[in-house]
Scaffold this motif. Structure first.
Motif, PDB file in Angstrom:
ATOM      1  N   GLN A   1       0.831  -1.193   0.000  1.00 36.70           N
ATOM      2  CA  GLN A   1       0.000   0.000   0.000  1.00 36.70           C
ATOM      3  C   GLN A   1       0.866   1.244   0.000  1.00 36.70           C
ATOM      4  OE1 GLN A   1      -1.744   0.784   4.215  1.00 36.70           O
ATOM      5  NE2 GLN A   1      -2.194  -1.332   3.759  1.00 36.70           N
ATOM      6  N   VAL A   2       0.228   2.362  -0.260  1.00 38.49           N
ATOM      7  CA  VAL A   2       0.921   3.637  -0.204  1.00 38.49           C
ATOM      8  C   VAL A   2       0.919   4.089   1.253  1.00 38.49           C
ATOM      9  CG1 VAL A   2       0.958   6.042  -0.963  1.00 38.49           C
ATOM     10  CG2 VAL A   2       0.248   4.244  -2.548  1.00 38.49           C
ATOM     11  N   VAL A   3       2.100   4.335   1.770  1.00 39.31           N
ATOM     12  CA  VAL A   3       2.244   4.866   3.121  1.00 39.31           C
ATOM     13  C   VAL A   3       2.621   6.335   2.961  1.00 39.31           C
ATOM     14  CG1 VAL A   3       3.458   4.677   5.320  1.00 39.31           C
ATOM     15  CG2 VAL A   3       2.997   2.608   3.969  1.00 39.31           C
ATOM     16  N   GLU A   4       1.774   7.214   3.477  1.00 40.27           N
ATOM     17  CA  GLU A   4       1.987   8.648   3.307  1.00 40.27           C
ATOM     18  C   GLU A   4       3.184   9.122   4.119  1.00 40.27           C
ATOM     19  OE1 GLU A   4       0.618  10.444   1.099  1.00 40.27           O
ATOM     20  OE2 GLU A   4      -0.905   9.007   0.490  1.00 40.27           O
ATOM     21  N   TYR A   5       3.872  10.136   3.626  1.00 35.11           N
ATOM     22  CA  TYR A   5       5.039  10.688   4.310  1.00 35.11           C
ATOM     23  C   TYR A   5       4.686  11.147   5.717  1.00 35.11           C
ATOM     24  CZ  TYR A   5       3.135  15.273   3.120  1.00 35.11           C
ATOM     25  OH  TYR A   5       2.325  16.366   3.004  1.00 35.11           O
ATOM     26  N   SER A   6       3.466  11.585   5.920  1.00 38.25           N
ATOM     27  CA  SER A   6       3.037  12.071   7.240  1.00 38.25           C
ATOM     28  C   SER A   6       2.883  10.928   8.241  1.00 38.25           C
ATOM     29  CB  SER A   6       1.717  12.834   7.113  1.00 38.25           C
ATOM     30  OG  SER A   6       0.722  12.008   6.524  1.00 38.25           O
ATOM     31  N   GLU A   7       2.912   9.692   7.766  1.00 32.61           N
ATOM     32  CA  GLU A   7       2.768   8.522   8.630  1.00 32.61           C
ATOM     33  C   GLU A   7       4.098   7.828   8.912  1.00 32.61           C
ATOM     34  OE1 GLU A   7      -1.607   7.045   7.264  1.00 32.61           O
ATOM     35  OE2 GLU A   7       0.044   6.587   5.908  1.00 32.61           O
ATOM     36  N   ILE A   8       5.177   8.383   8.409  1.00 33.62           N
ATOM     37  CA  ILE A   8       6.496   7.768   8.571  1.00 33.62           C
ATOM     38  C   ILE A   8       7.328   8.652   9.493  1.00 33.62           C
ATOM     39  CG2 ILE A   8       8.593   7.008   7.387  1.00 33.62           C
ATOM     40  CD1 ILE A   8       6.887   6.642   4.859  1.00 33.62           C
ATOM     41  N   ASP A   9       7.770   8.093  10.617  1.00 33.51           N
ATOM     42  CA  ASP A   9       8.597   8.892  11.531  1.00 33.51           C
ATOM     43  C   ASP A   9      10.009   9.051  10.963  1.00 33.51           C
ATOM     44  OD1 ASP A   9      10.196   6.601  12.280  1.00 33.51           O
ATOM     45  OD2 ASP A   9       8.725   6.074  13.787  1.00 33.51           O
ATOM     46  N   ALA A  10      10.768   9.953  11.545  1.00 30.40           N
ATOM     47  CA  ALA A  10      12.107  10.288  11.020  1.00 30.40           C
ATOM     48  C   ALA A  10      13.021   9.064  10.977  1.00 30.40           C
ATOM     49  CB  ALA A  10      12.734  11.402  11.841  1.00 30.40           C
ATOM     50  N   ALA A  11      13.031   8.263  12.025  1.00 28.30           N
ATOM     51  CA  ALA A  11      13.917   7.093  12.075  1.00 28.30           C
ATOM     52  C   ALA A  11      13.577   6.105  10.955  1.00 28.30           C
ATOM     53  CB  ALA A  11      13.818   6.412  13.436  1.00 28.30           C
ATOM     54  N   THR A  12      12.292   5.890  10.715  1.00 33.93           N
ATOM     55  CA  THR A  12      11.878   4.978   9.655  1.00 33.93           C
ATOM     56  C   THR A  12      12.245   5.547   8.295  1.00 33.93           C
ATOM     57  OG1 THR A  12      10.075   4.157  11.028  1.00 33.93           O
ATOM     58  CG2 THR A  12       9.912   3.745   8.654  1.00 33.93           C
ATOM     59  N   ALA A  13      11.993   6.836   8.092  1.00 36.04           N
ATOM     60  CA  ALA A  13      12.309   7.483   6.816  1.00 36.04           C
ATOM     61  C   ALA A  13      13.800   7.398   6.508  1.00 36.04           C
ATOM     62  CB  ALA A  13      11.861   8.939   6.839  1.00 36.04           C
ATOM     63  N   GLU A  14      14.636   7.441   7.536  1.00 38.61           N
ATOM     64  CA  GLU A  14      16.097   7.447   7.360  1.00 38.61           C
ATOM     65  C   GLU A  14      16.709   6.054   7.348  1.00 38.61           C
ATOM     66  OE1 GLU A  14      17.235   9.965  10.608  1.00 38.61           O
ATOM     67  OE2 GLU A  14      16.345  11.740   9.672  1.00 38.61           O
ATOM     68  N   ARG A  15      15.916   5.006   7.556  1.00 38.26           N
ATOM     69  CA  ARG A  15      16.436   3.637   7.600  1.00 38.26           C
ATOM     70  C   ARG A  15      17.064   3.263   6.268  1.00 38.26           C
ATOM     71  NH1 ARG A  15      12.178  -0.649   9.113  1.00 38.26           N
ATOM     72  NH2 ARG A  15      11.929   0.836  10.794  1.00 38.26           N
ATOM     73  N   VAL A  16      18.256   2.664   6.319  1.00 41.22           N
ATOM     74  CA  VAL A  16      18.964   2.237   5.108  1.00 41.22           C
ATOM     75  C   VAL A  16      19.242   0.746   5.173  1.00 41.22           C
ATOM     76  CG1 VAL A  16      20.011   4.497   4.640  1.00 41.22           C
ATOM     77  CG2 VAL A  16      21.223   2.858   6.085  1.00 41.22           C
ATOM     78  N   ASP A  17      19.459   0.156   4.002  1.00 38.08           N
ATOM     79  CA  ASP A  17      19.786  -1.269   3.939  1.00 38.08           C
ATOM     80  C   ASP A  17      21.298  -1.449   4.049  1.00 38.08           C
ATOM     81  OD1 ASP A  17      20.878  -0.684   1.417  1.00 38.08           O
ATOM     82  OD2 ASP A  17      19.203  -1.566   0.314  1.00 38.08           O
ATOM     83  N   GLY A  18      21.763  -2.660   3.853  1.00 38.89           N
ATOM     84  CA  GLY A  18      23.183  -2.974   3.962  1.00 38.89           C
ATOM     85  C   GLY A  18      24.060  -2.240   2.966  1.00 38.89           C
ATOM     86  N   ASP A  19      23.484  -1.771   1.874  1.00 38.60           N
ATOM     87  CA  ASP A  19      24.229  -1.028   0.858  1.00 38.60           C
ATOM     88  C   ASP A  19      24.114   0.481   1.041  1.00 38.60           C
ATOM     89  OD1 ASP A  19      25.075  -3.375  -0.477  1.00 38.60           O
ATOM     90  OD2 ASP A  19      23.169  -3.477  -1.563  1.00 38.60           O
ATOM     91  N   GLY A  20      23.458   0.893   2.126  1.00 37.40           N
ATOM     92  CA  GLY A  20      23.313   2.320   2.393  1.00 37.40           C
ATOM     93  C   GLY A  20      22.181   2.996   1.637  1.00 37.40           C
ATOM     94  N   ARG A  21      21.307   2.205   1.010  1.00 38.76           N
ATOM     95  CA  ARG A  21      20.165   2.776   0.280  1.00 38.76           C
ATOM     96  C   ARG A  21      18.949   2.852   1.199  1.00 38.76           C
ATOM     97  NH1 ARG A  21      21.592  -1.015  -4.548  1.00 38.76           N
ATOM     98  NH2 ARG A  21      20.710  -2.448  -3.059  1.00 38.76           N
ATOM     99  N   LEU A  22      18.125   3.878   0.982  1.00 39.73           N
ATOM    100  CA  LEU A  22      16.910   4.014   1.772  1.00 39.73           C
ATOM    101  C   LEU A  22      16.033   2.778   1.623  1.00 39.73           C
ATOM    102  CD1 LEU A  22      15.865   7.707   1.008  1.00 39.73           C
ATOM    103  CD2 LEU A  22      16.768   6.805   3.165  1.00 39.73           C
ATOM    104  N   VAL A  23      15.526   2.279   2.734  1.00 39.16           N
ATOM    105  CA  VAL A  23      14.633   1.127   2.705  1.00 39.16           C
ATOM    106  C   VAL A  23      13.276   1.541   2.132  1.00 39.16           C
ATOM    107  CG1 VAL A  23      13.387  -0.546   4.141  1.00 39.16           C
ATOM    108  CG2 VAL A  23      15.802  -0.053   4.603  1.00 39.16           C
ATOM    109  N   PHE A  24      12.780   2.706   2.559  1.00 32.41           N
ATOM    110  CA  PHE A  24      11.491   3.203   2.088  1.00 32.41           C
ATOM    111  C   PHE A  24      11.742   4.288   1.052  1.00 32.41           C
ATOM    112  CE2 PHE A  24      10.810   1.461   6.309  1.00 32.41           C
ATOM    113  CZ  PHE A  24       9.819   0.535   6.030  1.00 32.41           C
ATOM    114  N   SER A  25      12.063   3.840  -0.169  1.00 35.10           N
ATOM    115  CA  SER A  25      12.499   4.780  -1.199  1.00 35.10           C
ATOM    116  C   SER A  25      11.619   4.801  -2.447  1.00 35.10           C
ATOM    117  CB  SER A  25      13.927   4.421  -1.640  1.00 35.10           C
ATOM    118  OG  SER A  25      13.933   3.140  -2.244  1.00 35.10           O
ATOM    119  N   ALA A  26      10.587   3.960  -2.484  1.00 28.38           N
ATOM    120  CA  ALA A  26       9.769   3.838  -3.698  1.00 28.38           C
ATOM    121  C   ALA A  26       8.666   4.902  -3.701  1.00 28.38           C
ATOM    122  CB  ALA A  26       9.175   2.439  -3.791  1.00 28.38           C
ATOM    123  N   SER A  27       8.992   6.083  -4.212  1.00 38.15           N
ATOM    124  CA  SER A  27       8.027   7.195  -4.255  1.00 38.15           C
ATOM    125  C   SER A  27       6.860   6.851  -5.159  1.00 38.15           C
ATOM    126  CB  SER A  27       8.679   8.457  -4.817  1.00 38.15           C
ATOM    127  OG  SER A  27       9.728   8.889  -4.012  1.00 38.15           O
TER     128      SER A  27
END
Length: 181
Positions: free
Chosen positions: A117-143
């Protein structure tokens, strides 16, 4: 687009009251509530109430391409996207682009409770928004850029089964309003 007038239908979706950050109802003017479109989920009910679904059914429409953001670069009707979705038998699909940065104000496609589903930016806290994977890429990056494919049968099911149950989301927008004090 080379279509006759009788091949085109326009419809409007509903509006909802706009609220200020503190939760108060925004006023367009003294005594008049400010409103805004009721969001992407509002399209399902609007398709039904406007007669657009009945019109599609009458015409034998099987595939629907939708975009709902002002985007001068969108490929209207995108035959490759629609064709791939139809070939794969998809009920729905969305195009995404990588977020430009962790705090870009855009919803993302993600799994919530095991469901995409689409998770709105207003529903994502800063820590979640900044979470990265093992390669340093954002986990939640699919705009989610609001470029979607729907099978007509999926839209029918959504309009009859889901339209009234669509969750509401906070979308922080600049809505013109007067000071209610």
């Amino acid at each position: 687009f080379g279509l006759r007038e009788d091949q085109v239908i326009f419809f409007e979706q509903a509006v909802a009251p706009a609220f200020l950050d503190g939760g108060a109802v925004a006023l367009e003017s003294k005594g008049r509530v400010a409103v805004a479109p009721n969001g992407n989920g509002g399209v399902y009910g609007a398709l039904e109430s406007s007669g657009a679904l009945a019109d599609m059914r009458r015409r034998g429409v099987k595939h629907v391409y939708q975009y709902c953001v002002d985007n001068a670069l969108v490929k209207v009707g995108d035959p490759e996207f629609v064709g791939l979705c139809a070939l794969r038998g998809a009920d729905c699909a969305s195009k995404v682009v990588p977020k430009s940065h962790a705090h870009e104000k855009v919803g993302v496609l993600a799994l919530r409770g095991g469901q995409p589903q689409v998770v709105e930016y207003s529903e994502i806290d800063a820590a979640t928004a900044e979470r990265v994977d093992g390669d340093g890429r954002l986990v939640f990056s699919a705009s989610h850029i609001c470029v979607n494919y729907f099978s007509a049968s999926f839209l029918e099911r959504c309009a009859s089964e889901l339209a009234e149950r669509m969750p509401l989301h906070v979308a922080r927008k600049k809505i013109p309003h007067v000071d209610g004090a």
